[in-house]
Design an enzyme around this catalytic site. Structure first.
Site, PDB file in Angstrom:
ATOM      1  N   ASP A  86       1.436   2.568  12.359  1.00  0.00           N
ATOM      2  CA  ASP A  86       1.783   3.565  11.329  1.00  0.00           C
ATOM      3  C   ASP A  86       0.561   3.810  10.446  1.00  0.00           C
ATOM      4  O   ASP A  86      -0.377   3.004  10.424  1.00  0.00           O
ATOM      5  CB  ASP A  86       2.963   3.059  10.481  1.00  0.00           C
ATOM      6  CG  ASP A  86       3.663   4.208   9.746  1.00  0.00           C
ATOM      7  OD1 ASP A  86       3.481   5.378  10.133  1.00  0.00           O
ATOM      8  OD2 ASP A  86       4.398   3.925   8.772  1.00  0.00           O
ATOM      9  N   GLU A  87       0.601   4.921   9.711  1.00  0.00           N
ATOM     10  CA  GLU A  87      -0.526   5.346   8.850  1.00  0.00           C
ATOM     11  C   GLU A  87      -1.816   5.420   9.674  1.00  0.00           C
ATOM     12  O   GLU A  87      -2.905   5.031   9.217  1.00  0.00           O
ATOM     13  CB  GLU A  87      -0.692   4.402   7.640  1.00  0.00           C
ATOM     14  CG  GLU A  87       0.570   4.168   6.813  1.00  0.00           C
ATOM     15  CD  GLU A  87       1.080   5.403   6.071  1.00  0.00           C
ATOM     16  OE1 GLU A  87       0.385   6.439   6.046  1.00  0.00           O
ATOM     17  OE2 GLU A  87       2.201   5.338   5.528  1.00  0.00           O
TER      18      GLU A  87
HETATM   19  C1  LIG Z   1      -2.610  14.061   1.996  1.00  0.00           C
HETATM   20  C2  LIG Z   1      -3.216  12.716   1.779  1.00  0.00           C
HETATM   21  C3  LIG Z   1      -2.426  11.574   1.820  1.00  0.00           C
HETATM   22  N1  LIG Z   1      -2.978  10.372   1.597  1.00  0.00           N
HETATM   23  C4  LIG Z   1      -2.137   9.159   1.624  1.00  0.00           C
HETATM   24  C5  LIG Z   1      -0.922   9.192   0.752  1.00  0.00           C
HETATM   25  C6  LIG Z   1       0.019   8.207   1.445  1.00  0.00           C
HETATM   26  O1  LIG Z   1      -0.308   6.908   0.979  1.00  0.00           O
HETATM   27  C7  LIG Z   1      -0.363   8.359   2.926  1.00  0.00           C
HETATM   28  C8  LIG Z   1       0.629   9.171   3.719  1.00  0.00           C
HETATM   29  O2  LIG Z   1       1.806   8.436   3.859  1.00  0.00           O
HETATM   30  P1  LIG Z   1       3.190   9.048   4.451  1.00  0.00           P
HETATM   31  O3  LIG Z   1       3.909   7.831   4.948  1.00  0.00           O
HETATM   32  O4  LIG Z   1       2.844  10.008   5.544  1.00  0.00           O
HETATM   33  O5  LIG Z   1       3.885   9.717   3.319  1.00  0.00           O
HETATM   34  O6  LIG Z   1      -1.633   9.010   2.944  1.00  0.00           O
HETATM   35  C9  LIG Z   1      -4.336  10.240   1.367  1.00  0.00           C
HETATM   36  O7  LIG Z   1      -4.849   9.133   1.212  1.00  0.00           O
HETATM   37  N2  LIG Z   1      -5.118  11.356   1.321  1.00  0.00           N
HETATM   38  C10 LIG Z   1      -4.604  12.592   1.505  1.00  0.00           C
HETATM   39  O8  LIG Z   1      -5.364  13.585   1.448  1.00  0.00           O
END
Ligand SMILES: Cc1cn([C@H]2C[C@H](O)[C@@H](COP(=O)(O)O)O2)c(=O)[nH]c1=O
Ligand code: ADP
Length: 214
Positions: A86-87
């Site tokens: 994930d992530e």
């Molecule tokens: C758009 C965007 C997102 N992020 C980070 C914010 C959250 O921690 C994750 C996405 O998690 P999800 O489970 O899909 O909601 O990504 C980021 O670091 N930078 C960005 O531009």
């Protein structure tokens, strides 16, 4: 044939929920998976969904080699039937190549979940490599919606409710945060391009650009 599948979508579209469902269904049939994540909002070593479910996971850093890690688990007598990550947008590109090697050389399914683009609508390097290498890219069926009701396709970062376009690519955070905090909001492309968030749209409705003149 084992596959590298990239389940992709905006924030808040159900990716982690699907990862947990895949894990649940397979473990219910006696299969054992290696579960990985990086920088989940719930904290280190957790794969969590907004529906309240969570599971333990291996926290990934840049120096983790997925191929070596899975081989070590197998060599130690462990069983690995599939891999969930994930992530995945936070992985570095060589780690995606390692995941492809897990599929091809160890013949395991790898399911990767992540957002494709950042708050500036630019590809994350890890997501770019996944698009390049995956056997399949699956867009999640549950639509996240923009405030206007259209399908949300883009992720906006907000400060004080307003969309920002400057800042580091990685800032861990969530949607539906108080307006005073740095947060995220999913938007359709039209409103992402025009930088109109829900708060911005509300403010525009309350204070029209052109005031009536007597
Ligand atoms: C758009 C965007 C997102 N992020 C980070 C914010 C959250 O921690 C994750 C996405 O998690 P999800 O489970 O899909 O909601 O990504 C980021 O670091 N930078 C960005 O531009
Ligand atoms: N209270 C709720 N009731 C029903 N569904 C919810 C609720 N809260 C969140 N969800 C669902 O969970 C989805 C977010 O799931 P999650 O797996 O955390 O998303 P992602 O990993 O893609 O960011 C939302 O799009 C919504 O469909």
């Amino acid at each position: 044939m084992p596959e590298l599948v990239f389940f992709s979508g905006t924030m808040d579209c159900g990716k982690s929920t699907l990862a947990l469902q895949i894990q649940h269904n397979r473990s219910a049939r006696g299969l054992q998976g290696m579960i990985y994540t990086r920088d989940d909002r719930a904290g280190e070593g957790k794969l969590s969904s907004r529906l309240g479910l969570a599971t333990e996971a291996v926290e990934v850093a840049d120096d983790l080699d997925f191929y070596d890690h899975v081989v070590q688990a197998l060599t130690a007598g462990g069983r690995v039937d599939y891999v969930i990550v994930d992530e995945a947008q936070f992985l570095i590109p060589p780690q995606i190549d390692q995941l492809a090697r897990v599929v091809d050389d160890l013949e395991l399914d790898v399911f990767a979940f992540g957002i494709t683009t950042d708050f500036r609508s630019k590809l994350f390097p890890g997501s770019q490599r996944l698009v390049e290498l995956a056997d399949r890219v699956e867009v999640l069926q549950v639509e996240a919606l923009c405030w206007c009701g259209a399908r949300a396709t883009h992720n906006a970062r907000t400060v004080g409710g307003q969309m920002v376009v400057e800042g580091a690519q990685v800032v861990v955070g969530d949607v539906n945060r108080p307006e005073s905090e740095v947060g995220y909001e999913v938007l359709c492309r039209r409103h992402h391009r025009r930088r109109v968030t829900a708060a911005g749209a509300r403010a525009a409705t309350l204070s029209p650009d052109v005031l009536p003149v007597d």
